[in-house]
Design a protein around this motif. Structure first.
Motif, PDB file in Angstrom:
ATOM      1  N   LYS A 282       6.621  -4.285  -7.915  1.00 15.55           N
ATOM      2  CA  LYS A 282       7.401  -4.090  -6.696  1.00 15.55           C
ATOM      3  C   LYS A 282       6.522  -3.591  -5.554  1.00 15.55           C
ATOM      4  CE  LYS A 282      11.897  -3.293  -8.858  1.00 15.55           C
ATOM      5  NZ  LYS A 282      13.034  -2.372  -9.024  1.00 15.55           N
ATOM      6  N   ARG A 283       5.556  -2.742  -5.870  1.00 18.63           N
ATOM      7  CA  ARG A 283       4.660  -2.268  -4.817  1.00 18.63           C
ATOM      8  C   ARG A 283       3.863  -3.419  -4.239  1.00 18.63           C
ATOM      9  NH1 ARG A 283       3.880   3.236  -4.722  1.00 18.63           N
ATOM     10  NH2 ARG A 283       1.891   2.941  -3.678  1.00 18.63           N
ATOM     11  N   GLY A 284       3.437  -4.345  -5.096  1.00 18.92           N
ATOM     12  CA  GLY A 284       2.699  -5.488  -4.587  1.00 18.92           C
ATOM     13  C   GLY A 284       3.555  -6.393  -3.730  1.00 18.92           C
ATOM     14  N   ALA A 285       4.842  -6.554  -4.098  1.00 18.35           N
ATOM     15  CA  ALA A 285       5.725  -7.426  -3.325  1.00 18.35           C
ATOM     16  C   ALA A 285       6.061  -6.825  -1.968  1.00 18.35           C
ATOM     17  CB  ALA A 285       7.001  -7.692  -4.120  1.00 18.35           C
ATOM     18  N   LEU A 286       6.070  -5.500  -1.873  1.00 18.82           N
ATOM     19  CA  LEU A 286       6.457  -4.822  -0.623  1.00 18.82           C
ATOM     20  C   LEU A 286       5.262  -4.136   0.031  1.00 18.82           C
ATOM     21  CD1 LEU A 286       9.811  -3.188  -1.783  1.00 18.82           C
ATOM     22  CD2 LEU A 286       9.514  -5.309  -0.512  1.00 18.82           C
ATOM     23  N   ALA A 287       4.056  -4.705  -0.129  1.00 23.21           N
ATOM     24  CA  ALA A 287       2.856  -4.050   0.392  1.00 23.21           C
ATOM     25  C   ALA A 287       2.943  -3.831   1.899  1.00 23.21           C
ATOM     26  CB  ALA A 287       1.630  -4.884   0.038  1.00 23.21           C
ATOM     27  N   GLU A 288       3.398  -4.840   2.662  1.00 22.11           N
ATOM     28  CA  GLU A 288       3.478  -4.712   4.117  1.00 22.11           C
ATOM     29  C   GLU A 288       4.518  -3.665   4.518  1.00 22.11           C
ATOM     30  OE1 GLU A 288       3.535  -7.435   2.481  1.00 22.11           O
ATOM     31  OE2 GLU A 288       1.746  -8.573   3.070  1.00 22.11           O
ATOM     32  N   MET A 289       5.646  -3.628   3.816  1.00 18.33           N
ATOM     33  CA  MET A 289       6.655  -2.622   4.123  1.00 18.33           C
ATOM     34  C   MET A 289       6.129  -1.223   3.831  1.00 18.33           C
ATOM     35  SD  MET A 289       9.300  -4.147   5.330  1.00 18.33           S
ATOM     36  CE  MET A 289      10.421  -2.775   5.271  1.00 18.33           C
ATOM     37  N   PHE A 290       5.356  -1.087   2.746  1.00 20.46           N
ATOM     38  CA  PHE A 290       4.763   0.211   2.447  1.00 20.46           C
ATOM     39  C   PHE A 290       3.792   0.634   3.537  1.00 20.46           C
ATOM     40  CE2 PHE A 290       5.223   0.747  -2.399  1.00 20.46           C
ATOM     41  CZ  PHE A 290       6.552   0.386  -2.300  1.00 20.46           C
ATOM     42  N   ALA A 291       3.009  -0.344   4.019  1.00 16.93           N
ATOM     43  CA  ALA A 291       1.997  -0.024   5.027  1.00 16.93           C
ATOM     44  C   ALA A 291       2.636   0.523   6.307  1.00 16.93           C
ATOM     45  CB  ALA A 291       1.162  -1.256   5.328  1.00 16.93           C
ATOM     46  N   LEU A 292       3.840   0.072   6.626  1.00 19.79           N
ATOM     47  CA  LEU A 292       4.500   0.538   7.853  1.00 19.79           C
ATOM     48  C   LEU A 292       4.811   2.036   7.797  1.00 19.79           C
ATOM     49  CD1 LEU A 292       6.980  -2.385   8.604  1.00 19.79           C
ATOM     50  CD2 LEU A 292       4.801  -1.899   9.713  1.00 19.79           C
ATOM     51  N   GLU A 293       4.841   2.615   6.592  1.00 15.74           N
ATOM     52  CA  GLU A 293       5.119   4.040   6.462  1.00 15.74           C
ATOM     53  C   GLU A 293       3.864   4.883   6.620  1.00 15.74           C
ATOM     54  OE1 GLU A 293       8.199   5.013   6.338  1.00 15.74           O
ATOM     55  OE2 GLU A 293       8.842   2.915   6.239  1.00 15.74           O
ATOM     56  N   GLY A 294       2.687   4.254   6.761  1.00 15.11           N
ATOM     57  CA  GLY A 294       1.437   4.981   6.836  1.00 15.11           C
ATOM     58  C   GLY A 294       1.095   5.442   8.238  1.00 15.11           C
ATOM     59  N   PRO A 295      -0.115   6.015   8.418  1.00 12.65           N
ATOM     60  CA  PRO A 295      -0.563   6.516   9.725  1.00 12.65           C
ATOM     61  C   PRO A 295      -0.682   5.373  10.739  1.00 12.65           C
ATOM     62  CG  PRO A 295      -1.932   7.355   7.947  1.00 12.65           C
ATOM     63  CD  PRO A 295      -1.099   6.284   7.351  1.00 12.65           C
ATOM     64  N   ASP A 296      -0.606   5.756  11.978  1.00 15.60           N
ATOM     65  CA  ASP A 296      -0.660   4.776  13.077  1.00 15.60           C
ATOM     66  C   ASP A 296      -2.120   4.499  13.417  1.00 15.60           C
ATOM     67  OD1 ASP A 296      -0.336   3.199  15.285  1.00 15.60           O
ATOM     68  OD2 ASP A 296       0.149   4.871  16.634  1.00 15.60           O
ATOM     69  N   PHE A 297      -2.639   3.446  12.823  1.00 10.30           N
ATOM     70  CA  PHE A 297      -4.001   3.035  13.152  1.00 10.30           C
ATOM     71  C   PHE A 297      -4.003   1.934  14.206  1.00 10.30           C
ATOM     72  CE2 PHE A 297      -4.804   5.137   9.127  1.00 10.30           C
ATOM     73  CZ  PHE A 297      -6.005   5.766   9.368  1.00 10.30           C
ATOM     74  N   ILE A 298      -2.834   1.699  14.844  1.00  6.55           N
ATOM     75  CA  ILE A 298      -2.759   0.716  15.947  1.00  6.55           C
ATOM     76  C   ILE A 298      -3.005   1.415  17.282  1.00  6.55           C
ATOM     77  CG2 ILE A 298      -1.264  -0.922  17.124  1.00  6.55           C
ATOM     78  CD1 ILE A 298       0.098  -1.452  14.467  1.00  6.55           C
ATOM     79  N   THR A 299      -2.184   2.433  17.565  1.00  2.00           N
ATOM     80  CA  THR A 299      -2.377   3.172  18.814  1.00  2.00           C
ATOM     81  C   THR A 299      -3.034   4.515  18.558  1.00  2.00           C
ATOM     82  OG1 THR A 299      -0.227   4.267  18.672  1.00  2.00           O
ATOM     83  CG2 THR A 299      -0.290   2.077  19.683  1.00  2.00           C
ATOM     84  N   GLY A 300      -2.905   5.034  17.333  1.00  2.08           N
ATOM     85  CA  GLY A 300      -3.507   6.309  17.002  1.00  2.08           C
ATOM     86  C   GLY A 300      -2.732   7.503  17.482  1.00  2.08           C
ATOM     87  N   THR A 301      -1.564   7.306  18.095  1.00  2.00           N
ATOM     88  CA  THR A 301      -0.833   8.431  18.682  1.00  2.00           C
ATOM     89  C   THR A 301       0.564   8.607  18.105  1.00  2.00           C
ATOM     90  OG1 THR A 301       0.000   7.010  20.452  1.00  2.00           O
ATOM     91  CG2 THR A 301      -2.084   8.179  20.854  1.00  2.00           C
ATOM     92  N   GLN A 302       1.052   7.645  17.367  1.00  2.00           N
ATOM     93  CA  GLN A 302       2.431   7.682  16.910  1.00  2.00           C
ATOM     94  C   GLN A 302       2.519   8.313  15.519  1.00  2.00           C
ATOM     95  OE1 GLN A 302       4.891   6.806  19.029  1.00  2.00           O
ATOM     96  NE2 GLN A 302       3.209   6.437  20.491  1.00  2.00           N
ATOM     97  N   ARG A 303       3.746   8.609  15.151  1.00  2.00           N
ATOM     98  CA  ARG A 303       4.003   9.306  13.886  1.00  2.00           C
ATOM     99  C   ARG A 303       3.739   8.406  12.678  1.00  2.00           C
ATOM    100  NH1 ARG A 303       7.744  13.650  14.343  1.00  2.00           N
ATOM    101  NH2 ARG A 303       8.807  12.923  12.464  1.00  2.00           N
ATOM    102  N   THR A 304       4.089   7.100  12.787  1.00  2.00           N
ATOM    103  CA  THR A 304       3.853   6.153  11.703  1.00  2.00           C
ATOM    104  C   THR A 304       3.354   4.841  12.274  1.00  2.00           C
ATOM    105  OG1 THR A 304       6.110   5.311  11.766  1.00  2.00           O
ATOM    106  CG2 THR A 304       5.679   7.147  10.265  1.00  2.00           C
ATOM    107  N   LEU A 305       2.937   3.957  11.390  1.00  2.00           N
ATOM    108  CA  LEU A 305       2.468   2.641  11.821  1.00  2.00           C
ATOM    109  C   LEU A 305       3.612   1.838  12.417  1.00  2.00           C
ATOM    110  CD1 LEU A 305       0.072   0.681  11.890  1.00  2.00           C
ATOM    111  CD2 LEU A 305       0.738  -0.090   9.619  1.00  2.00           C
ATOM    112  N   ARG A 306       4.824   2.027  11.914  1.00  2.00           N
ATOM    113  CA  ARG A 306       5.983   1.316  12.454  1.00  2.00           C
ATOM    114  C   ARG A 306       6.161   1.678  13.937  1.00  2.00           C
ATOM    115  NH1 ARG A 306       9.218   3.352   9.530  1.00  2.00           N
ATOM    116  NH2 ARG A 306       9.435   1.806   7.863  1.00  2.00           N
ATOM    117  N   GLU A 307       6.087   2.957  14.239  1.00  2.00           N
ATOM    118  CA  GLU A 307       6.231   3.380  15.630  1.00  2.00           C
ATOM    119  C   GLU A 307       5.053   2.902  16.465  1.00  2.00           C
ATOM    120  OE1 GLU A 307       6.795   7.549  15.713  1.00  2.00           O
ATOM    121  OE2 GLU A 307       8.627   7.520  14.495  1.00  2.00           O
TER     122      GLU A 307
END
Length: 1373
Positions: free
Chosen positions: A297-322
């Motif tokens: 299940k973790r492998g099937a939902l890898a992208e969804m899991f990643a959205l719960e991680g740190p924000d390495f897109i902007t570096g300022t938000q609470r999670t990657l989703r934000e």
């Protein structure tokens, strides 16, 4: 030279040990006591000298106990004193020597921080620092050894301030709480470092260089560790690992104080992304939910899991989703993160955020809802763009669960993914989906799915199912299962509250006329009952055609059962069989209805009448009709006959009228063969009865001149059948007379023509009147009538002529007539008599003057009827010669037959003597006994050994060709012959009874009662004989032969010849077999004399219960041998050496001596009538001891006589020969001999003297190497081995005299053993041999010398000994 002496040093060490260390040592009792405290345990004794280094290690461990240098109670001064003492013992040393020695102590000590605390004060700062840097290194990644390093810094600082600064010690103490090892150790180190650095106010880390080096390594390890957690989406672990970063970010000062190094400075420099991790604020409930999933299940939902991680897109938000939401600013309709694609309809951040949040909630619901919900979520989100409709669908399905029969999630996924192309293969999914759409909780789901595409898909599925059923019908494939599935689907649609309104009007109209479940089930049941799929593209029968046509109208043309253009014949047929199915559940009636529908040649009205009649038909009638119809496929004519009889037998006119049309149809099909079949296969009474039955059924058709009925209903045939029915009785007797010959009966039953019918009726009249004339007259007439035949010439008139002449003959002529018929008639008894001989016999009557003219005319008539030539006046010479040759050949055959019968009699008697004897007695033939015949068949060599003693009693004798030693071992004495008495079963069906004797037992003058026998009977439950059962003494040979014969008769035949061969061979093998079970001992051709039991427990148990005459026959034949054996046992017991009596039944030596002294004399025991009782009166163990003494060595010993006796020995010397020891020792000795050992040139004779107490052990085990063991009596100057001498006098010096038991005749005797040694021995000195391998020595002679007897000379006795030993091995004695 050292300053301190060793003794003084030790005294100083003892005196200088303060009492203050004891309290510290008492801490060893705490639960934290570690391995260091165990060093003192298991050491050498206290006063044994130990090395100074070992002593130092012990003292350090004992003093420190479980304390570490960081502990306030650690005894620094005491451990340093131990080091002082160590250095004093080593004398005057330079600083370099001290550094080297103390470094070695530290490196070899298990707790190095404790060792440093004890030694650092005496070492140079440089050497201490080197130890810290090299020996106390910290492992990468895991930081294993970091805690020891911190303790070492504290220890060194206490003792040597110049090696470690106070600042380092302060840091070490504060860092102890963060010292762990493992994957998380780098993070904990950095957490501790930052905590210390925040309050230390140091400008840089150069002041603590070791901590700086570790910090650089820790930053890299921590970064890699967090990156690994991020890639695996292990957010719970990651959040726990960076919690201190979040706290640090919150407490970070706004400005940096001058000259202070802050933790943020180090993190910014070595771990730049720390602020991204510090800013991370995941949803803890969601991360914990994700953390508990399996790998799949973790492998099937890898992208969804990643959205719960740190924000390495902007570096300022609470999670990657934000971070994704914050970055979205363009007018793109699709947002992609790895393989996750979101379709944003309004192109706004708010919409994207809303969709991602809804997606996260949907994921939580899917994980909580089970495997089906998870699969639906993955298929709708991970493999295709996420839309608002997708989210609505996931939210709508949240409140709906699968039912046992309806799998909602799978059906929804299948239909939703196939939206544009729903077809017939989705019928099951549509059923489940339509069912759930009617659920009360499905409002949201209906809003999403009740769309035009669903209505179109349902209608397309209906069309595809119709096409599939129609195709299977047209191509001959099974279609009922498809129709049933389609029917259920239509009913689900029809009953749907929400799906039915969105469908088209045409489909709704079709659903209005949908048949009930019961109607379809009945149709399918009828169809399947008929087995009705198509065969090769053609309809199987009209019934299935009608059913398929009805189904097509119902399901494809939107009609009902009562409407449409269905053919009226098919409609009425289906309705009629429906009535049958609904009126009865009987399988037989239903099957008959199916058969009725498939009968060809019957019009529509008749078929319907049969179906109507079936509903009222009894079960028995239906069963009979079905049986007939089934047989019609195999034997058509027989079925017609059976059906006719059935209808004639029934009194129900309605049934007859209903079903006789079927019979008529069957007869039409077989019109060409039916009449001929009945004539040939029916008895005459059956045929006439059957024809009368047909007439009663079809009389109107038979008598109708305009009708064209089948051949079997021809009026002429039926009229003739009615005429001959008056002659049933004589015809039946004629038929019985003719047997299998049907030709005359066919001639009569056919009738031929009108003229022949007249003649036939005349013959039948004569045949009917024959019983009134004479008893044998009818048989004669039947023999004549047998010449009637449809084939060849028509001899009706000859037969008629013979019958008329027969009625006029005299009694003499009738007798001649009978004999002619016996020779040539239908039941001729002439055998292989040639026709020429028969013709000559007939000519005798024709030439007989006493035979009347009428009789001769009748004989001529019958001769012409049977085609015989008559010699009325003379017979030619050639014919007479032929007849004479025939009679001569008959004579030879009769003599040969007599010989053959005699051979058969002998064969029968060999197989079944009793049955043959009874049979011959019944025939009045004199018989010979089976025993006499068997004796006659014996070979001459066997017959001479067999003597018949009675009708079923024989004596078989066998010569005893045994050597002298074997005679004694077998207990046969002077016997020359073994006599086996057999008492045979007259029928040869049971084993014979037997008894075994020696010829000395059967001497009438010695024992008159021996002439009477009580033989041993062999039955199924009888055990093998163990005791005396007939007259005479039971010896080992008789005992063993008794048991062998019992086993022989149980598994083999009872023939005397076979028995003779078995016993003759077995007499030679007796010493080599177990005397109880017959198993062969493990030997390699060695000479054995005495039979003994094997080691099996069962055999030993039987052996213990056998009489003493079997176990110790030497007590009667050789009492001096028994005396010698008892003397050895007494000597061993008197020396109180139980190890010299292995296996003795009495364990205490004193009891052995007492028992032996209580024994009567050997002469008394020999003459005792009941020796066992006599011994029991002495002691309960006396018999066991006596038997063990004589048999424990499993060999045979006898007094030396004849060739074995050594001449020239002094008077009073007793010599015994050990004919063979146990088989194992004999085999081992024989294996050491060269191949040509029988020639006597490969062994030598040596002597061994010893005490008499060793004799029992030597007999059972042989001479063994006792040097260096408790068995050694004297020195072993030439090493270990068996000491032998070439001169008897040398050996006798080692043989003291010994006392014997009370009644012994062998008191005060010395023991000398004569030994046979492989090759030439092993001489080690003049006349002395030492044998290393005990297998090379075999004791052959036991000589007992009186204490006053002179020693024998070797040159006098070695030669005779060598000859005797050769004779023993060759079997000559």
């Amino acid at each position: 030279m050292p300053i301190f002496r060793k003794t003084k040093s030790s005294e100083t060490s003892q005196k200088s040990m303060p009492t203050t260390f004891i309290p510290a040592a008492t801490d060893n009792t705490s639960t934290g006591y570690d391995k260091r405290g165990s060093r003192l345990r298991g050491k050498k004794p206290l006063f044994k000298k130990t090395k100074p280094s070992e002593e130092w290690h012990q003292q350090i461990d004992f003093t420190a106990g479980v304390l570490r240098p960081s502990d306030k109670r650690f005894p620094f001064l005491l451990v340093q004193k131990h080091t002082d003492q160590y250095l004093k013992k080593k004398g005057r040393l330079t600083q370099s020597d001290i550094d080297l020695r103390l470094s070695a102590l530290i490196q070899n000590h298990e707790a190095r921080d404790v060792a440093l605390a004890a030694c650092a004060y005496a070492m140079s700062p440089a050497s201490v620092r080197a130890l810290l840097n090299v020996e106390l290194s910290v492992a990468p990644v895991t930081f294993y050894g970091f805690e020891l390093f911190l303790h070492s810094l504290i220890a060194v600082n206490y003792s040597n301030v110049n090696a470690v600064s106070d600042l380092e010690t302060q840091w070490a103490r504060r860092m102890l709480g963060y010292a762990i090892h493992g994957a998380e150790s780098a993070g904990r180190y950095l957490e501790g470092l930052c905590s210390v650095l925040a309050t230390s106010h140091v400008p840089n880390l150069n002041m603590v260089p070791d901590f700086e080096i570790l910090a650089r390594r820790a930053f890299g390890d921590f970064a890699l560790y967090l990156e690994g957690l991020r890639l695996k989406c292990l957010w719970v672990t990651a959040h726990a690992s960076i919690a201190w970063l979040s706290k640090l970010a919150k407490t970070s000062p706004a400005t940096t104080p001058s000259g202070h190094l802050l933790p943020e400075h180090l993190l910014d420099r070595h771990f730049p992304i720390w602020r991204i991790w510090a800013t991370w604020r995941p949803d803890l409930y969601r991360t914990s939910l994700l953390n508990g999933l399996d790998c799949a299940k973790r492998g099937a939902l890898a992208e969804m899991f990643a959205l719960e991680g740190p924000d390495f897109i902007t570096g300022t938000q609470r999670t990657l989703r934000e971070g994704m939401i914050a970055q979205y600013g363009t007018k793109k309709s699709l947002v992609q993160f790895q393989s996750l694609v979101v379709k944003v309809p309004t192109h706004t951040k708010e919409e994207l955020g809303n969709m991602l949040n809804r997606l996260a909630v949907a994921m939580e619901n899917a994980l909580a809802g089970g495997q089906d919900g998870f699969k639906l979520f993955v298929q709708l989100t991970m493999t295709r763009p996420i839309t608002v409709e997708t989210l609505q669908l996931l939210e709508a399905i949240r409140t709906i669960n699968d039912a046992p029969d309806f799998h909602v999630h799978d059906a929804l996924l299948e239909i939703y993914l196939a939206r544009p192309k729903i077809h017939g293969l989705h019928i099951t999914a549509l059923q489940h989906l339509i069912y759930i759409l009617d659920d009360a909780n499905s409002d949201a789901l209906r809003k999403v799915l009740l769309q035009p595409w669903l209505a179109q898909g349902i209608e397309k599925c209906v069309l595809d199912c119709q096409a599939a059923v129609r195709t299977h019908m047209e191509t001959g494939l099974a279609w009922t299962h498809l129709l049933q599935e389609f029917h259920i689907f239509l009913h689900i649609i029809k009953s749907s509250e929400h799906c039915l309104p969105i469908l088209g009007a045409g489909l709704k109209a079709q659903l209005e006329g949908l048949p009930s479940h019961k109607t379809l089930a009945t149709l399918v049941n009828i169809h399947d009952f008929n087995g009705g799929v198509k065969v090769d593209g053609k309809r199987k029968d009209p019934l299935n055609d009608a059913i398929e046509e009805c189904c097509m109208r119902r399901y494809f043309n939107r009609g009902s059962m009562s409407t449409g253009s269905i053919d009226h014949r098919s409609q009425h047929t289906v309705e009629a069989i429906f009535d049958v199915w609904n009126s009865t559940t009987s399988t037989q009636l239903r099957r008959l209805a199916v058969i009725a529908c498939s009968i060809t040649g019957v019009d529509f009205v008749q078929r319907c009448g049969m179906l109507v009649h079936i509903t009222e038909m009894p079960q028995e009638l239906a069963t009979e009709i079905i049986k007939i119809m089934d047989a019609d496929d195999v034997d058509k004519e027989k079925s017609c006959i059976a059906f006719t009889r059935l209808l004639v037998r029934k009194n129900d006119m309605i049934a007859v009228q209903t079903w006789k049309g079927v019979l008529y149809s069957m007869m039409e099909k077989h019109s060409d063969t039916l009449l001929d079949y009945t004539l040939r296969n029916l008895r005459v009474s059956e045929w006439c009865q059957w024809m009368l039955g047909l007439f009663s059924l079809f009389s109107d058709t038979i008598m109708d001149p305009k009708a064209a009925p089948p051949k079997i209903l021809n009026p002429n045939v039926h009229l003739w059948a009615r005429e001959i029915s008056d002659y049933i009785t004589p015809l039946v007797r004629l038929e019985e007379f003719l047997g299998d010959d049907r030709a005359p009966m066919l001639y009569i039953l056919n009738g031929r023509n009108d003229h022949s019918k007249k003649e036939l009726l005349g013959i039948l009249d004569a045949l009917q009147a024959a019983p009134d004339l004479d008893i044998g007259m009818e048989k004669l007439m039947q023999g004549i009538i047998s010449k009637l035949s449809l084939d060849g010439a028509d001899n009706l008139f000859r037969v008629d002529n013979c019958l008329k002449s027969l009625l006029k003959m005299s009694d003499q002529g009738v007798e001649a007539y009978q004999r002619v018929l016996d020779w040539v008639g239908p039941k001729q008894k002439r055998g292989n008599v040639p026709l020429t001989v028969i013709q000559v016999r007939i000519s005798g009557w024709l030439q007989d003057a006493d035979m009347s003219i009428i009789d001769k005319a009748a004989i001529r008539a019958i001769a012409r009827l049977f085609g015989l030539e008559t010699y009325e006046y003379h017979v030619s010479l050639d014919v007479l010669k032929e007849v004479a040759a025939y009679y001569e050949d008959e004579e030879r055959q009769m003599l040969a037959e007599a010989d053959r019968l005699e051979g058969i009699k002998k064969t029968l008697k060999a197989e079944d003597p009793l049955g043959t004897a009874i049979f011959l007695k019944e025939l009045g033939i004199q018989d010979t006994s089976p025993l006499d015949e068997e004796i006659e068949r014996l070979p001459l060599s066997v017959r001479s050994a067999v003597e018949k003693c009675g009708d079923n009693h024989v004596e078989v004798s066998f010569p005893l060709t045994l050597a002298d030693l074997q005679r004694g071992a077998m207990g046969v004495g002077d016997a020359k012959t073994v006599l086996i008495h057999l008492f045979l079963d007259p029928a040869y069906t049971m084993p014979p009874s037997f008894c075994v004797h020696l010829d000395t037992d059967m001497d009438p003058e010695l024992n008159k009662s021996c002439l009477e026998h009580t033989p041993w009977n062999i039955s199924e439950k009888a055990k093998e004989p163990e005791r005396v059962y007939c007259r005479g003494r039971l010896t080992p040979l008789v005992f063993q032969l008794n048991r062998n014969l019992h086993r022989y008769f149980r598994v083999r035949g009872y023939g005397i010849a076979d028995l003779h061969a078995f016993v003759k061979s077995n007499l030679k093998d007796l010493p080599y077999e177990c005397m109880v079970c017959g198993a062969r001992h493990a030997t390699s051709g060695e000479q054995l004399r005495r039979p003994l039991p094997c080691d099996k427990a069962a055999c030993m148990e039987i052996w213990e219960n056998t009489p003493l005459t079997v176990k110790i026959p030497e007590l009667w034949s050789d009492p001096f041998t028994v005396d010698m054996l008892l003397t050895g046992v007494y000597a061993a017991a008197a020396s109180n050496r139980t190890d010299l009596l292995p296996g003795c039944p009495i364990p205490l030596p004193v009891l052995i001596t007492v028992t032996l002294n209580l024994l009567p004399s050997l002469a008394t025991m020999k003459t005792s009538n009941d020796l066992s009782r006599t011994l029991r009166n002495v002691s309960r163990d006396a018999e066991k001891l006596l038997v063990w003494t004589c048999t424990h060595y499993r060999g045979y010993i006898a007094s030396a006589t004849g060739l074995c006796r050594i001449p020239g020995l002094s008077v009073g010397t007793h010599q015994f020969v050990l004919a063979n020891t146990n088989p194992q020792l004999e085999t081992a000795f024989a294996a050491r001999l060269p191949k040509n050992c029988v020639k006597g040139s490969t062994t030598c004779v040596l002597f061994h003297g010893t005490t008499l107490d060793r004799l029992p052990c030597i007999l059972s085990q042989g001479l063994i190497v006792g040097s260096g063991t408790h068995l050694q009596r004297t020195g072993a100057v030439y090493g270990k081995g068996i000491y032998l001498a070439e001169e008897p006098s040398t050996s006798l010096t080692y043989a003291p005299t010994a006392l014997s038991w009370r009644m012994s005749g062998l008191n005060n005797m010395k023991l000398l053993l004569g030994c046979e040694v492989v090759r030439n021995g092993n001489r080690v000195a003049n006349g002395v041999h030492v044998i290393k391998d005990q297998r090379d020595v075999m004791v052959r002679y036991i000589m007992l010398f009186d204490r006053t007897a002179p020693d024998p000379m070797a040159n006098h006795i070695v030669g005779p000994l060598r000859s005797a030993m050769h004779a023993l091995r060759s079997g000559a004695v």
